[in-house]
Design a protein around this motif. Structure first.
Motif, short mmCIF file in Angstrom:
data_model
loop_
_atom_site.label_atom_id
_atom_site.label_comp_id
_atom_site.label_asym_id
_atom_site.label_seq_id
_atom_site.Cartn_x
_atom_site.Cartn_y
_atom_site.Cartn_z
N ASP A 27 40.04 31.34 23.08
CA ASP A 27 38.60 31.15 23.30
C ASP A 27 37.92 32.42 23.83
O ASP A 27 36.72 32.46 24.08
CB ASP A 27 38.32 29.97 24.24
CG ASP A 27 38.79 30.21 25.68
OD1 ASP A 27 39.22 31.35 26.00
OD2 ASP A 27 38.76 29.26 26.49
N GLY A 28 38.74 33.50 24.02
CA GLY A 28 38.19 34.78 24.46
C GLY A 28 38.43 35.08 25.93
O GLY A 28 38.20 36.20 26.39
N THR A 29 38.90 34.08 26.70
CA THR A 29 39.18 34.30 28.13
C THR A 29 40.32 35.30 28.32
O THR A 29 41.37 35.17 27.70
CB THR A 29 39.56 32.98 28.84
OG1 THR A 29 38.55 32.01 28.55
CG2 THR A 29 39.68 33.16 30.34
N ARG A 30 40.09 36.30 29.16
CA ARG A 30 41.13 37.29 29.52
C ARG A 30 41.15 37.42 31.04
O ARG A 30 40.10 37.63 31.65
CB ARG A 30 40.84 38.66 28.89
CG ARG A 30 40.76 38.67 27.37
CD ARG A 30 42.13 38.49 26.72
NE ARG A 30 42.08 38.58 25.27
CZ ARG A 30 41.83 37.54 24.46
NH1 ARG A 30 41.57 36.35 24.97
NH2 ARG A 30 41.83 37.69 23.15
N LEU A 31 42.32 37.29 31.63
CA LEU A 31 42.43 37.38 33.09
C LEU A 31 43.69 38.11 33.50
O LEU A 31 44.75 37.91 32.90
CB LEU A 31 42.49 35.97 33.71
CG LEU A 31 41.20 35.24 34.09
CD1 LEU A 31 41.57 33.89 34.67
CD2 LEU A 31 40.38 36.02 35.09
N ARG A 32 43.59 38.92 34.54
CA ARG A 32 44.78 39.50 35.16
C ARG A 32 44.88 38.93 36.57
O ARG A 32 43.88 38.83 37.26
CB ARG A 32 44.66 41.02 35.25
CG ARG A 32 45.37 41.74 34.12
CD ARG A 32 45.27 43.24 34.29
NE ARG A 32 45.70 43.92 33.09
CZ ARG A 32 46.93 44.38 32.90
NH1 ARG A 32 47.86 44.22 33.82
NH2 ARG A 32 47.25 45.00 31.78
N SER A 33 46.09 38.57 36.96
CA SER A 33 46.31 38.01 38.29
C SER A 33 47.35 38.87 39.01
O SER A 33 48.48 38.99 38.53
CB SER A 33 46.80 36.57 38.15
OG SER A 33 46.96 35.97 39.40
N PRO A 34 46.99 39.51 40.14
CA PRO A 34 47.96 40.39 40.81
C PRO A 34 49.10 39.60 41.45
O PRO A 34 48.97 38.40 41.70
CB PRO A 34 47.11 41.10 41.87
CG PRO A 34 45.95 40.21 42.10
CD PRO A 34 45.70 39.46 40.84
N ALA A 35 50.21 40.29 41.71
CA ALA A 35 51.35 39.65 42.37
C ALA A 35 51.10 39.55 43.87
O ALA A 35 50.16 40.15 44.40
CB ALA A 35 52.62 40.46 42.10
#
Length: 314
Positions: free
Chosen positions: A236-244
């Motif tokens: 759907d186009g969602t892009r996310l980065r989640s740090p450690a």
């Protein structure tokens, strides 16, 4: 539905020792701090963690007819996991691994393939196996009989029944894409490590890897990036980065399985995407703080507490 999740695939007995700096010469002995037995594998490690996180979990895999099988089944049952769909295969050993865990967390392994190579899900078992809203297939690449067309049939059936399919693999190489590509249209959450995603796709970045798999039918990619956190890409186009999280790493065995379990628990609790990633990260982080794939995770509430209070890596 009697189960929240059905976890299909690779079940292994892990024998872990740490810290191992070298293998002694000849028949000599070295002393180490800790030796543990755990139920592991991309299905076994995940199902133990989903149970610890409070989900009613069904284990679907195979063990042999040896003493290791007794221990695996007993341990699964101790965690409140339904083992009625586990197969005991005569004349073969239970899949098992010896892991020598180095002080830096590396873990060179010696593996006996065993019963997982002989495991399949017959149509007669479908009613039981698919009687959960979330179906996790874990261990593609080390499931000789199930890998390939049998897995396509399995996941197609899961989608026909309206289930959410999560997926992880093991020991992926450039060749593994041949088994994985036909499965992608039936996978809602494709969750390999970034190393596996790169090896199979030949792409260099998480963004390019995600495009590769989304273009071939996956609904969503969730890559674990080790110490760099996680990357989420949805069609759907969602892009996310989640740090450690900032944690003291003891052993990374089973961190990917714990991440899968945390993400599955987040889906069960209908968390938003960002919270789901944080919760999955906290689950993986907890496992990294102890020896073995079942270390660290105590409960859903405790994991939620760690998620809210642990320091995020800068």
């Amino acid at each position: 539905m009697p189960h929240d999740v059905s976890v299909i695939g690779l079940y292994i007995l892990d024998v872990l020792g740490r810290p191992v700096t070298r293998i002694p010469d000849r028949g000599n002995v070295d002393f180490i701090e800790e030796i543990r037995l755990t139920v592991a594998g991309t299905a076994g490690g995940t199902v133990v963690d989903t149970a610890k996180l409070g989900l009613k979990s069904l284990a679907v895999g195979a063990v042999g007819d040896d003493e290791k099988a007794d221990w695996v089944l007993l341990t699964l049952a101790k965690h409140g996991i339904d083992t009625s769909a586990m197969q005991r295969i005569k004349g073969v050993p239970t899949s098992a691994t010896i892991l020598n865990v180095r002080p830096n967390g590396d873990r060179p392994a010696l593996h006996v393939r065993g019963a997982s190579d002989h495991f399949d899900v017959p149509p007669a078992a479908y009613a039981q196996v698919f009687d959960a809203p979330i179906i996790h297939l874990g261990g593609t690449g080390l499931l000789k009989r199930l890998d390939g067309p049998a897995s396509v049939t399995l996941l197609k059936e899961a989608k026909r029944r309206g289930r959410t399919v999560t997926f992880d693999l093991i020991a992926a190489s450039a060749e593994t894409i041949g088994i994985v590509e036909p499965l992608l249209p039936y996978i809602d959450y494709f969750m390999p490590s970034i190393e596996e995603a790169k090896d199979m796709s030949g792409q260099a970045t998480p963004e390019d890897c995600a495009k590769f798999y989304l273009d071939r039918g996956a609904a969503c990619c969730v890559f674990t990036l080790g110490g760099d956190g996680a990357y989420y890409a949805h069609r759907d186009g969602t892009r996310l980065r989640s740090p450690a999280y900032e944690i003291q790493v003891v052993d990374t065995t089973g961190c990917g399985d714990a991440f899968d379990a945390g993400f599955i628990a987040a889906l069960h609790h209908r968390m938003d995407v960002e919270t789901s990633l944080r919760f999955a990260q906290a689950s993986a982080g907890l496992v990294a703080t102890g020896l073995g794939s079942d270390a660290g995770i105590v409960s859903f509430e405790d994991t939620l507490d760690k998620m809210k209070n642990w320091k995020i890596k800068q």
